[in-house]
Design a protein around this motif. Structure first.
Motif, PDB file in Angstrom:
ATOM      1  N   LEU A 128       0.823  -1.205   0.000  1.00  0.00           N
ATOM      2  CA  LEU A 128       0.000   0.000   0.000  1.00  0.00           C
ATOM      3  C   LEU A 128       0.859   1.257   0.000  1.00  0.00           C
ATOM      4  CD1 LEU A 128      -2.963   1.009   0.178  1.00  0.00           C
ATOM      5  CD2 LEU A 128      -2.653   1.114   2.646  1.00  0.00           C
ATOM      6  N   GLY A 129       1.978   1.221   0.701  1.00  0.00           N
ATOM      7  CA  GLY A 129       2.876   2.366   0.735  1.00  0.00           C
ATOM      8  C   GLY A 129       3.448   2.693  -0.629  1.00  0.00           C
ATOM      9  N   VAL A 130       3.861   1.669  -1.373  1.00  0.00           N
ATOM     10  CA  VAL A 130       4.392   1.903  -2.723  1.00  0.00           C
ATOM     11  C   VAL A 130       3.303   2.481  -3.622  1.00  0.00           C
ATOM     12  CG1 VAL A 130       5.292   0.764  -4.794  1.00  0.00           C
ATOM     13  CG2 VAL A 130       6.207   0.167  -2.556  1.00  0.00           C
ATOM     14  N   ALA A 131       2.109   1.906  -3.554  1.00  0.00           N
ATOM     15  CA  ALA A 131       1.011   2.367  -4.406  1.00  0.00           C
ATOM     16  C   ALA A 131       0.595   3.801  -4.071  1.00  0.00           C
ATOM     17  CB  ALA A 131      -0.179   1.421  -4.271  1.00  0.00           C
ATOM     18  N   VAL A 132       0.414   4.083  -2.800  1.00  0.00           N
ATOM     19  CA  VAL A 132      -0.060   5.418  -2.401  1.00  0.00           C
ATOM     20  C   VAL A 132       1.032   6.466  -2.594  1.00  0.00           C
ATOM     21  CG1 VAL A 132      -0.950   6.782  -0.477  1.00  0.00           C
ATOM     22  CG2 VAL A 132      -1.797   4.494  -0.854  1.00  0.00           C
ATOM     23  N   ALA A 133       2.282   6.100  -2.350  1.00  0.00           N
ATOM     24  CA  ALA A 133       3.373   7.050  -2.604  1.00  0.00           C
ATOM     25  C   ALA A 133       3.459   7.370  -4.096  1.00  0.00           C
ATOM     26  CB  ALA A 133       4.696   6.497  -2.089  1.00  0.00           C
ATOM     27  N   GLY A 134       3.216   6.377  -4.935  1.00  0.00           N
ATOM     28  CA  GLY A 134       3.178   6.626  -6.375  1.00  0.00           C
ATOM     29  C   GLY A 134       2.041   7.551  -6.759  1.00  0.00           C
ATOM     30  N   LEU A 135       0.866   7.328  -6.184  1.00  0.00           N
ATOM     31  CA  LEU A 135      -0.270   8.222  -6.444  1.00  0.00           C
ATOM     32  C   LEU A 135       0.005   9.626  -5.912  1.00  0.00           C
ATOM     33  CD1 LEU A 135      -3.297   5.890  -5.615  1.00  0.00           C
ATOM     34  CD2 LEU A 135      -2.584   6.716  -7.874  1.00  0.00           C
ATOM     35  N   ALA A 136       0.655   9.707  -4.760  1.00  0.00           N
ATOM     36  CA  ALA A 136       0.984  11.015  -4.192  1.00  0.00           C
ATOM     37  C   ALA A 136       1.997  11.753  -5.066  1.00  0.00           C
ATOM     38  CB  ALA A 136       1.524  10.850  -2.768  1.00  0.00           C
ATOM     39  N   MET A 137       2.932  11.004  -5.668  1.00  0.00           N
ATOM     40  CA  MET A 137       3.879  11.640  -6.594  1.00  0.00           C
ATOM     41  C   MET A 137       3.156  12.241  -7.783  1.00  0.00           C
ATOM     42  SD  MET A 137       7.231   9.166  -6.782  1.00  0.00           S
ATOM     43  CE  MET A 137       7.900  10.036  -8.173  1.00  0.00           C
ATOM     44  N   ILE A 138       2.205  11.500  -8.330  1.00  0.00           N
ATOM     45  CA  ILE A 138       1.429  12.001  -9.466  1.00  0.00           C
ATOM     46  C   ILE A 138       0.613  13.219  -9.049  1.00  0.00           C
ATOM     47  CG2 ILE A 138      -0.456  11.445 -11.060  1.00  0.00           C
ATOM     48  CD1 ILE A 138       0.643   8.522 -10.999  1.00  0.00           C
ATOM     49  N   ALA A 139      -0.032  13.151  -7.883  1.00  0.00           N
ATOM     50  CA  ALA A 139      -0.833  14.284  -7.406  1.00  0.00           C
ATOM     51  C   ALA A 139       0.040  15.520  -7.171  1.00  0.00           C
ATOM     52  CB  ALA A 139      -1.564  13.899  -6.119  1.00  0.00           C
ATOM     53  N   ASN A 140       1.233  15.319  -6.636  1.00  0.00           N
ATOM     54  CA  ASN A 140       2.126  16.459  -6.412  1.00  0.00           C
ATOM     55  C   ASN A 140       2.684  17.008  -7.717  1.00  0.00           C
ATOM     56  OD1 ASN A 140       2.228  17.067  -3.566  1.00  0.00           O
ATOM     57  ND2 ASN A 140       3.017  14.999  -3.335  1.00  0.00           N
ATOM     58  N   PHE A 141       2.870  16.149  -8.711  1.00  0.00           N
ATOM     59  CA  PHE A 141       3.284  16.644 -10.018  1.00  0.00           C
ATOM     60  C   PHE A 141       2.207  17.549 -10.608  1.00  0.00           C
ATOM     61  CE2 PHE A 141       3.284  16.213 -14.655  1.00  0.00           C
ATOM     62  CZ  PHE A 141       4.525  16.756 -14.928  1.00  0.00           C
ATOM     63  N   MET A 142       0.959  17.147 -10.452  1.00  0.00           N
ATOM     64  CA  MET A 142      -0.149  17.968 -10.947  1.00  0.00           C
ATOM     65  C   MET A 142      -0.340  19.223 -10.097  1.00  0.00           C
ATOM     66  SD  MET A 142      -2.994  15.200 -11.914  1.00  0.00           S
ATOM     67  CE  MET A 142      -2.620  13.708 -12.761  1.00  0.00           C
ATOM     68  N   TRP A 143       0.204  19.221  -8.898  1.00  0.00           N
ATOM     69  CA  TRP A 143       0.089  20.329  -7.948  1.00  0.00           C
ATOM     70  C   TRP A 143       1.175  21.378  -8.169  1.00  0.00           C
ATOM     71  CZ3 TRP A 143      -3.447  21.876  -4.600  1.00  0.00           C
ATOM     72  CH2 TRP A 143      -3.090  22.661  -3.510  1.00  0.00           C
ATOM     73  N   LEU A 144       2.151  21.087  -9.041  1.00  0.00           N
ATOM     74  CA  LEU A 144       3.302  21.965  -9.258  1.00  0.00           C
ATOM     75  C   LEU A 144       2.954  23.434  -9.492  1.00  0.00           C
ATOM     76  CD1 LEU A 144       5.815  19.832 -11.321  1.00  0.00           C
ATOM     77  CD2 LEU A 144       6.275  21.009  -9.191  1.00  0.00           C
ATOM     78  N   PRO A 145       1.974  23.788 -10.311  1.00  0.00           N
ATOM     79  CA  PRO A 145       1.709  25.212 -10.532  1.00  0.00           C
ATOM     80  C   PRO A 145       1.175  25.946  -9.300  1.00  0.00           C
ATOM     81  CG  PRO A 145       0.752  23.923 -12.278  1.00  0.00           C
ATOM     82  CD  PRO A 145       1.209  22.963 -11.230  1.00  0.00           C
ATOM     83  N   HIS A 146       0.601  25.218  -8.354  1.00  0.00           N
ATOM     84  CA  HIS A 146       0.022  25.867  -7.178  1.00  0.00           C
ATOM     85  C   HIS A 146       1.065  26.193  -6.122  1.00  0.00           C
ATOM     86  CE1 HIS A 146      -3.983  25.281  -8.701  1.00  0.00           C
ATOM     87  NE2 HIS A 146      -3.723  24.010  -8.903  1.00  0.00           N
ATOM     88  N   TYR A 147       2.023  25.305  -5.929  1.00  0.00           N
ATOM     89  CA  TYR A 147       3.062  25.524  -4.920  1.00  0.00           C
ATOM     90  C   TYR A 147       4.284  24.691  -5.316  1.00  0.00           C
ATOM     91  CZ  TYR A 147       4.504  27.022  -0.229  1.00  0.00           C
ATOM     92  OH  TYR A 147       5.129  27.616   0.823  1.00  0.00           O
ATOM     93  N   PRO A 148       5.119  25.200  -6.229  1.00  0.00           N
ATOM     94  CA  PRO A 148       6.191  24.387  -6.821  1.00  0.00           C
ATOM     95  C   PRO A 148       7.211  23.827  -5.832  1.00  0.00           C
ATOM     96  CG  PRO A 148       5.943  26.468  -7.993  1.00  0.00           C
ATOM     97  CD  PRO A 148       5.056  26.527  -6.802  1.00  0.00           C
ATOM     98  N   PHE A 149       7.694  24.633  -4.898  1.00  0.00           N
ATOM     99  CA  PHE A 149       8.721  24.158  -3.977  1.00  0.00           C
ATOM    100  C   PHE A 149       8.201  23.011  -3.113  1.00  0.00           C
ATOM    101  CE2 PHE A 149      10.893  24.310   0.157  1.00  0.00           C
ATOM    102  CZ  PHE A 149      12.174  24.004  -0.280  1.00  0.00           C
ATOM    103  N   TRP A 150       7.018  23.172  -2.565  1.00  0.00           N
ATOM    104  CA  TRP A 150       6.420  22.155  -1.706  1.00  0.00           C
ATOM    105  C   TRP A 150       6.158  20.881  -2.510  1.00  0.00           C
ATOM    106  CZ3 TRP A 150       5.948  22.378   3.424  1.00  0.00           C
ATOM    107  CH2 TRP A 150       5.143  21.457   4.050  1.00  0.00           C
ATOM    108  N   ALA A 151       5.657  21.031  -3.727  1.00  0.00           N
ATOM    109  CA  ALA A 151       5.361  19.869  -4.563  1.00  0.00           C
ATOM    110  C   ALA A 151       6.634  19.102  -4.905  1.00  0.00           C
ATOM    111  CB  ALA A 151       4.637  20.306  -5.828  1.00  0.00           C
ATOM    112  N   LEU A 152       7.689  19.800  -5.265  1.00  0.00           N
ATOM    113  CA  LEU A 152       8.951  19.128  -5.586  1.00  0.00           C
ATOM    114  C   LEU A 152       9.542  18.430  -4.367  1.00  0.00           C
ATOM    115  CD1 LEU A 152      10.624  21.691  -7.988  1.00  0.00           C
ATOM    116  CD2 LEU A 152       9.719  19.431  -8.554  1.00  0.00           C
ATOM    117  N   THR A 153       9.406  19.055  -3.203  1.00  0.00           N
ATOM    118  CA  THR A 153       9.898  18.435  -1.969  1.00  0.00           C
ATOM    119  C   THR A 153       9.149  17.141  -1.681  1.00  0.00           C
ATOM    120  OG1 THR A 153      10.457  20.607  -1.082  1.00  0.00           O
ATOM    121  CG2 THR A 153      10.265  18.801   0.500  1.00  0.00           C
ATOM    122  N   LEU A 154       7.825  17.168  -1.814  1.00  0.00           N
ATOM    123  CA  LEU A 154       7.041  15.965  -1.538  1.00  0.00           C
ATOM    124  C   LEU A 154       7.225  14.900  -2.615  1.00  0.00           C
ATOM    125  CD1 LEU A 154       3.778  17.340   0.061  1.00  0.00           C
ATOM    126  CD2 LEU A 154       5.686  16.188   1.136  1.00  0.00           C
TER     127      LEU A 154
END
Length: 118
Positions: A72-98
């Motif tokens: 579950l950790g691998v799957a959810v971390a992968g989904l979180a990476m995708i969500a943070n990639f899509m989040w880049l325009p809203h808060y780039p530094f935070w998204a790249l860190t996550l």
């Protein structure tokens, strides 16, 4: 495995804070126009909040050596990476860190030996 669990809990709490800030319509975030993944900020907030809660729960379960928490950790971390990639325009530094934290979570979960195989 402990490193992965701690990273999952840390990354999950950071995603929860990100989600709460977005749901509360905080003024921290940038409003971009003509962005391909344009949802309202509240929708993104709920996505990050849910993914963060699941990551924290799986992180705590990982301390007991649960194999399902690892998967579950691998799957959810992968989904979180995708969500943070899509989040880049809203808060780039935070998204790249996550994204980096999620990448380390996946790496740590994949290279850690199975319980009993030391």
């Amino acid at each position: 495995m402990v490193f992965a669990a701690v990273l999952m809990i840390f990354g999950g709490f950071m995603a929860i804070f990100e989600g709460i800030a977005a749901i509360a319509k905080d003024d921290v975030f940038v409003a971009t126009r003509n962005y391909m993944f344009q949802w309202n900020l509240t929708g993104w907030g709920w996505i990050h909040l849910i993914l963060g809660i699941i990551l924290v729960a799986a992180g705590f379960a990982l301390f007991s050596g649960a194999v399902w928490a690892r998967v579950l950790g691998v799957a959810v971390a992968g989904l979180a990476m995708i969500a943070n990639f899509m989040w880049l325009p809203h808060y780039p530094f935070w998204a790249l860190t996550l994204i980096a934290v999620d990448l380390f979570i996946i790496w740590a979960l994949c290279v850690a030996p199975r319980p009993g195989n030391t």
